[in-house]
Design a protein around this motif. Structure first.
Motif, PDB file in Angstrom:
ATOM      1  N   ASP A  80     -34.234 -82.199  11.090  1.00 17.26           N
ATOM      2  CA  ASP A  80     -32.946 -81.518  10.969  1.00 17.26           C
ATOM      3  C   ASP A  80     -33.162 -80.048  10.648  1.00 17.26           C
ATOM      4  O   ASP A  80     -34.310 -79.565  10.636  1.00 17.26           O
ATOM      5  N   ALA A  81     -32.069 -79.343  10.358  1.00 20.69           N
ATOM      6  CA  ALA A  81     -32.153 -77.883  10.116  1.00 20.69           C
ATOM      7  C   ALA A  81     -32.999 -77.546   8.902  1.00 20.69           C
ATOM      8  O   ALA A  81     -33.591 -76.467   8.816  1.00 20.69           O
ATOM      9  N   GLU A  82     -33.082 -78.497   7.976  1.00 21.84           N
ATOM     10  CA  GLU A  82     -33.871 -78.258   6.757  1.00 21.84           C
ATOM     11  C   GLU A  82     -35.313 -78.726   6.901  1.00 21.84           C
ATOM     12  O   GLU A  82     -36.086 -78.669   5.941  1.00 21.84           O
ATOM     13  N   GLY A  83     -35.655 -79.215   8.061  1.00 18.44           N
ATOM     14  CA  GLY A  83     -37.033 -79.655   8.311  1.00 18.44           C
ATOM     15  C   GLY A  83     -37.315 -81.065   7.854  1.00 18.44           C
ATOM     16  O   GLY A  83     -38.477 -81.483   7.817  1.00 18.44           O
ATOM     17  N   LYS A  84     -36.276 -81.813   7.555  1.00 14.56           N
ATOM     18  CA  LYS A  84     -36.479 -83.201   7.132  1.00 14.56           C
ATOM     19  C   LYS A  84     -36.478 -84.129   8.337  1.00 14.56           C
ATOM     20  O   LYS A  84     -35.730 -83.894   9.290  1.00 14.56           O
ATOM     21  N   PRO A  85     -37.301 -85.190   8.271  1.00  9.26           N
ATOM     22  CA  PRO A  85     -37.355 -86.125   9.405  1.00  9.26           C
ATOM     23  C   PRO A  85     -36.006 -86.805   9.632  1.00  9.26           C
ATOM     24  O   PRO A  85     -35.335 -87.200   8.672  1.00  9.26           O
ATOM     25  N   THR A  86     -35.615 -86.922  10.898  1.00  8.02           N
ATOM     26  CA  THR A  86     -34.396 -87.641  11.273  1.00  8.02           C
ATOM     27  C   THR A  86     -34.729 -89.111  11.481  1.00  8.02           C
ATOM     28  O   THR A  86     -35.894 -89.528  11.401  1.00  8.02           O
ATOM     29  N   ARG A  87     -33.689 -89.906  11.781  1.00  9.78           N
ATOM     30  CA  ARG A  87     -33.922 -91.322  12.061  1.00  9.78           C
ATOM     31  C   ARG A  87     -34.809 -91.516  13.289  1.00  9.78           C
ATOM     32  O   ARG A  87     -35.557 -92.478  13.393  1.00  9.78           O
ATOM     33  N   ALA A  88     -34.686 -90.561  14.227  1.00 10.16           N
ATOM     34  CA  ALA A  88     -35.509 -90.656  15.430  1.00 10.16           C
ATOM     35  C   ALA A  88     -36.991 -90.581  15.088  1.00 10.16           C
ATOM     36  O   ALA A  88     -37.813 -91.343  15.605  1.00 10.16           O
ATOM     37  N   ALA A  89     -37.353 -89.659  14.197  1.00  9.66           N
ATOM     38  CA  ALA A  89     -38.747 -89.508  13.793  1.00  9.66           C
ATOM     39  C   ALA A  89     -39.212 -90.707  12.987  1.00  9.66           C
ATOM     40  O   ALA A  89     -40.313 -91.227  13.173  1.00  9.66           O
ATOM     41  N   GLU A  90     -38.330 -91.160  12.062  1.00  5.65           N
ATOM     42  CA  GLU A  90     -38.708 -92.298  11.219  1.00  5.65           C
ATOM     43  C   GLU A  90     -38.892 -93.562  12.074  1.00  5.65           C
ATOM     44  O   GLU A  90     -39.814 -94.338  11.852  1.00  5.65           O
ATOM     45  N   GLY A  91     -38.012 -93.744  13.064  1.00  2.97           N
ATOM     46  CA  GLY A  91     -38.130 -94.926  13.932  1.00  2.97           C
ATOM     47  C   GLY A  91     -39.402 -94.884  14.760  1.00  2.97           C
ATOM     48  O   GLY A  91     -40.056 -95.914  14.962  1.00  2.97           O
ATOM     49  N   PHE A  92     -39.773 -93.677  15.246  1.00  4.91           N
ATOM     50  CA  PHE A  92     -41.001 -93.539  16.048  1.00  4.91           C
ATOM     51  C   PHE A  92     -42.220 -93.856  15.192  1.00  4.91           C
ATOM     52  O   PHE A  92     -43.123 -94.582  15.618  1.00  4.91           O
ATOM     53  N   ALA A  93     -42.250 -93.334  13.949  1.00  5.16           N
ATOM     54  CA  ALA A  93     -43.381 -93.579  13.055  1.00  5.16           C
ATOM     55  C   ALA A  93     -43.475 -95.057  12.679  1.00  5.16           C
ATOM     56  O   ALA A  93     -44.557 -95.651  12.648  1.00  5.16           O
ATOM     57  N   LYS A  94     -42.319 -95.669  12.411  1.00  8.69           N
ATOM     58  CA  LYS A  94     -42.310 -97.084  12.040  1.00  8.69           C
ATOM     59  C   LYS A  94     -42.859 -97.940  13.168  1.00  8.69           C
ATOM     60  O   LYS A  94     -43.596 -98.907  12.936  1.00  8.69           O
ATOM     61  N   GLY A  95     -42.478 -97.581  14.410  1.00  8.36           N
ATOM     62  CA  GLY A  95     -42.961 -98.337  15.565  1.00  8.36           C
ATOM     63  C   GLY A  95     -44.471 -98.288  15.699  1.00  8.36           C
ATOM     64  O   GLY A  95     -45.084 -99.210  16.230  1.00  8.36           O
ATOM     65  N   LEU A  96     -45.095 -97.200  15.222  1.00  6.23           N
ATOM     66  CA  LEU A  96     -46.555 -97.073  15.294  1.00  6.23           C
ATOM     67  C   LEU A  96     -47.237 -97.600  14.047  1.00  6.23           C
ATOM     68  O   LEU A  96     -48.476 -97.642  13.981  1.00  6.23           O
ATOM     69  N   GLY A  97     -46.426 -97.944  13.009  1.00 10.14           N
ATOM     70  CA  GLY A  97     -46.993 -98.467  11.761  1.00 10.14           C
ATOM     71  C   GLY A  97     -47.633 -97.389  10.906  1.00 10.14           C
ATOM     72  O   GLY A  97     -48.616 -97.650  10.211  1.00 10.14           O
ATOM     73  N   ILE A  98     -47.117 -96.183  10.967  1.00  4.74           N
ATOM     74  CA  ILE A  98     -47.669 -95.063  10.196  1.00  4.74           C
ATOM     75  C   ILE A  98     -46.560 -94.385   9.412  1.00  4.74           C
ATOM     76  O   ILE A  98     -45.360 -94.631   9.634  1.00  4.74           O
ATOM     77  N   ASP A  99     -46.947 -93.502   8.495  1.00  5.39           N
ATOM     78  CA  ASP A  99     -45.971 -92.726   7.736  1.00  5.39           C
ATOM     79  C   ASP A  99     -45.565 -91.486   8.543  1.00  5.39           C
ATOM     80  O   ASP A  99     -46.368 -90.960   9.316  1.00  5.39           O
ATOM     81  N   VAL A 100     -44.337 -91.006   8.307  1.00  6.73           N
ATOM     82  CA  VAL A 100     -43.846 -89.842   9.040  1.00  6.73           C
ATOM     83  C   VAL A 100     -44.753 -88.638   8.827  1.00  6.73           C
ATOM     84  O   VAL A 100     -44.926 -87.788   9.727  1.00  6.73           O
ATOM     85  N   SER A 101     -45.376 -88.565   7.660  1.00  7.32           N
ATOM     86  CA  SER A 101     -46.229 -87.409   7.353  1.00  7.32           C
ATOM     87  C   SER A 101     -47.464 -87.336   8.260  1.00  7.32           C
ATOM     88  O   SER A 101     -48.102 -86.285   8.371  1.00  7.32           O
ATOM     89  N   GLU A 102     -47.813 -88.444   8.896  1.00 10.90           N
ATOM     90  CA  GLU A 102     -48.995 -88.460   9.760  1.00 10.90           C
ATOM     91  C   GLU A 102     -48.710 -87.976  11.181  1.00 10.90           C
ATOM     92  O   GLU A 102     -49.610 -87.845  12.006  1.00 10.90           O
ATOM     93  N   LEU A 103     -47.444 -87.722  11.494  1.00 13.02           N
ATOM     94  CA  LEU A 103     -47.083 -87.268  12.841  1.00 13.02           C
ATOM     95  C   LEU A 103     -47.576 -85.855  13.088  1.00 13.02           C
ATOM     96  O   LEU A 103     -47.731 -85.049  12.168  1.00 13.02           O
TER      97      LEU A 103
END
Length: 697
Positions: A80-103
């Motif tokens: 988002d505008a503040e640089g926080k992960p959106t649901r899209a990012a969280e869903g992509f990371a979850k699908g790979l079994g990793i934390d959002v910070s690893e993207l």
């Protein structure tokens, strides 16, 4: 690094398919190993009557690890505008079994995306091979598969055993419903008991000890050597067609060449009939002397090492004798009536429902062949000007007579050949007898052409009559369907006219062929046009095989020449022209000139008015054009197309200068018209050879 052995055992595989099955298996496994990134030193595929096998040496034990890049949504959508992960990012990371910070961020020419690099561990080779082999078997070129018993597995023949080993260990796997092991079977008669293969590297030697030469190519080489040795002993040459050699190689595990003989009385029968039955029915290799005359011997390949080979030889001699006797009977039976009486029977044989009988076709062939023979005389074609027109007609009426013979009834491939024998026995002139066989030449791509004048006339007339008739009743070839082999006929006509250097107008011949149908064709003009277009379309197939470019062919076709020999001469001139340094520029200029003339309004004049040449560039072009015309005129009379195009190549600089400095579409209508006339003359001069504007250089 290890050695892999794969063998699928079955009932006897179809011999005509064995080599294609082997080659397909090799290609499929090679492709799959490459796709799986599995390295190896060598891969050998073997094939014998009851088995297909593979030996892969120096194969890596596992795939290398690889890194896969997974790409997710765009960065703009991931944060988002503040640089926080959106649901899209969280869903992509979850699908790979990793934390959002690893993207990570992946930069592309279409924007930035989030992503992740995943390390994929390579699989063990032994885990991958069963599927690779099964896929290869599933994709073999098998027209009709079968199931054996209650099994749901399908293959070309019932499968019996499976060997799959890595070095000296069995790889646990199931392929074609069989469990892998290390036991194979040897020769069906010499070594019927199961054989344990101690190590993959010992596969070939273990089978050879069990009387099986498993390598197809080695087995074939042994056959060739055996046949050569036995034929040399009687000072003869063996007839060894590749298809027959492949089939015999596929029939035996242990090739043993033996020579047998037959009674010399059978040699009075046309040797083509004897050879046909021995090759097709018995899979024998026939022997001829140095002049090609059949000898009373044949060589066969046994699949056993007999303790008494003479018994095997005697058995084969007994088997072949009735077949040769049948051919002899047919040949003698046919001689009870002369060829001309056989021809009378053609009145009851239909060529095609709408086109009448074969007798009527023979009459049309006679008429057209006589027309061609007369053309030879009128045009004084040196090699054939002494042709006898009456003999040509008689040869045509006899040409199809052997279709009613019992010999051709038994051996359809002898049509024409049988007729030639019977014509000689009836005392027909040799020119007629030879022509009866030559009417069918060329039979296939690259085949020899008829040699005699009458043979040439019959070969042309027969093909043109068929082409015109079939097109005339709207039965033209469509897609891959060509039941009357019209494509082959058309190429045969072109080859004869070109390679025999016959300066004959093809359109005139087709017009005569149309006229011979005497109103049976619904639309004669449409038929003429379609046949001309169809034959012209064959040029492309003919010449692209010779490495000539399609645009060169199109350049000559654009002027619609009616003489195939002339077409050939023009085409070779254009092919040489395109290698000249001026060719590319002249091709572009010709295209430009054609476009300008096509867009011009009204009629373009025929003669240039020199007083209206105001620009230096157009004067230079006019002078160069006048000089070129003078040079080209005598060359054109002798069809010296190479020299014509070399002469016209000198127009490159004047034409370039003209277009750089002269406005064609001048506001002054008189100047404009004069310049169009000048360009029209340039265009017409090039068109005396071909439309070089079609060239893509």
């Amino acid at each position: 690094m290890s050695t892999i052995l794969f063998e699928l055992g079955s009932e006897e595989l179809p011999p005509k398919s064995l080599k294609p099955l082997r080659d397909s298996l090799k290609a499929s496994v090679e492709t799959q190993l490459q796709d799986a990134n599995i390295s190896y030193d060598s891969l050998k595929v073997m094939a014998a009557p009851r088995r297909l096998s593979l030996l892969i040496e120096g194969i890596s034990d596992k795939q290398p690890d690889r890194v896969e890049q997974k790409r997710g949504p765009a960065v703009k959508a991931a944060y988002d505008a503040e640089g926080k992960p959106t649901r899209a990012a969280e869903g992509f990371a979850k699908g790979l079994g990793i934390d959002v910070s690893e993207l990570m961020t992946i930069e592309t020419d279409k924007g930035d995306y989030i992503g992740y690099e995943l390390t994929v561990q390579g699989q063990e080779t032994t885990e991958l091979l069963p599927n690779i082999f099964q896929n290869a078997l599933d994709n073999l070129p098998i027209a009709k598969r079968m199931r054996s018993g209650a099994s749901r597995e399908e293959f070309v023949r019932p499968v019996k055993w499976l060997v799959l080993m890595q070095d000296n260990q069995v790889i646990e796997a199931s392929i074609q419903g069989l469990q892998a092991g290390n036991e194979t079977l040897g020769h069906r008669y010499h070594s019927p008991q199961p054989i344990v293969i101690p190590h993959a590297n010992e596969y070939e030697s273990a089978l050879e000890a069990a009387k099986v030469i498993v390598d197809f190519d080695r087995r074939q080489q042994l056959i060739v050597e055996g046949v050569k040795k036995l034929s040399a002993e009687v000072n003869a040459d063996a007839i060894v067609p590749q298809d027959l050699l492949d089939e015999v190689t596929a029939l035996v595990d242990l090739p043993v060449a033996l020579r047998a003989s037959f009674e010399e009385r059978f040699l009075q029968v046309p040797q083509e009939a004897l050879i046909s039955t021995m090759q097709a029915d018995q899979k024998y290799f026939c022997l001829t002397d140095k002049e090609g005359k059949l000898q009373p011997y044949f060589i066969f390949i046994s699949n056993i090492e007999s303790k008494d080979p003479s018994q095997v030889v005697s058995g084969n001699e007994k088997v072949v004798r009735p077949r040769l006797a049948d051919a002899e009977f047919f040949f003698l039976q046919d001689q009870k009536q002369p060829l001309i009486e056989m021809a009378e029977s053609l009145k009851n044989r239909v060529f095609q429902d709408k086109l009448g009988t074969i007798w009527e076709k023979s009459e049309r062939i006679a008429s057209l062949a006589a027309f061609i023979a007369t053309t030879f005389k009128e045009q004084n074609i040196t090699a054939y000007s002494d042709i006898d027109v009456e003999q040509t007609k008689r040869a045509a009426m006899l040409s199809k007579a052997d279709l009613t013979s019992t010999l051709v009834g038994e051996f359809p491939e002898l049509q024409g050949i049988a007729g030639t024998y019977y014509a000689r026995l009836n005392g027909e002139p040799e020119t007629i007898a030879a022509a009866v066989e030559e009417q069918y030449l060329p039979k296939f791509s690259g085949d020899v052409l008829p040699q005699t004048a009458i043979g040439i006339c019959l070969a042309l007339a027969d093909r043109l009559d068929t082409l015109v008739g079939i097109f005339g009743i709207d039965q033209a070839p469509t897609g891959s369907k060509d039941p009357f082999s019209l494509r082959r006929s058309a190429i045969g006509v072109l080859r004869i006219l070109i390679e025999k250097k016959l300066p004959i107008n093809l359109k005139v011949l087709i017009e005569q062929a149309v006229a011979n149908y005497q109103g049976k064709l619904a639309d004669e003009q449409k038929t003429l046009t379609q046949v001309m277009e169809f034959i012209n379309s064959r040029y492309r197939a003919m010449y692209t095989e010779q490495g000539i470019s399609v645009d060169s062919i199109q350049a000559v076709l654009a002027i619609n020449p009616h003489l195939p020999l002339d077409f050939d001469q023009r085409l070779h001139a254009v092919s040489e022209f395109r290698n000249l340094p001026q060719a590319a520029t002249l091709a572009e200029i010709n295209k430009r000139v054609a476009n300008i003339l096509a867009k011009s309004e009204g009629q373009v004049g025929e003669s240039v008015d020199e007083s209206l040449l105001t620009e230096d560039a157009e004067k230079i072009l006019y002078q160069a054009l006048s000089k070129a015309k003078t040079e080209v005129a005598p060359l054109q009379a002798d069809a010296q197309y190479n020299q014509i195009l070399q002469s016209l190549a000198t127009l490159e600089a004047p034409l370039t200068g003209f277009f750089d400095n002269v406005m064609v579409n001048s506001e002054d209508e008189a100047l404009k018209a004069n310049r169009l006339t000048l360009l029209k003359q340039v265009r017409e001069l090039f068109l005396t050879v071909a439309d070089v504007g079609e060239l893509q250089i």
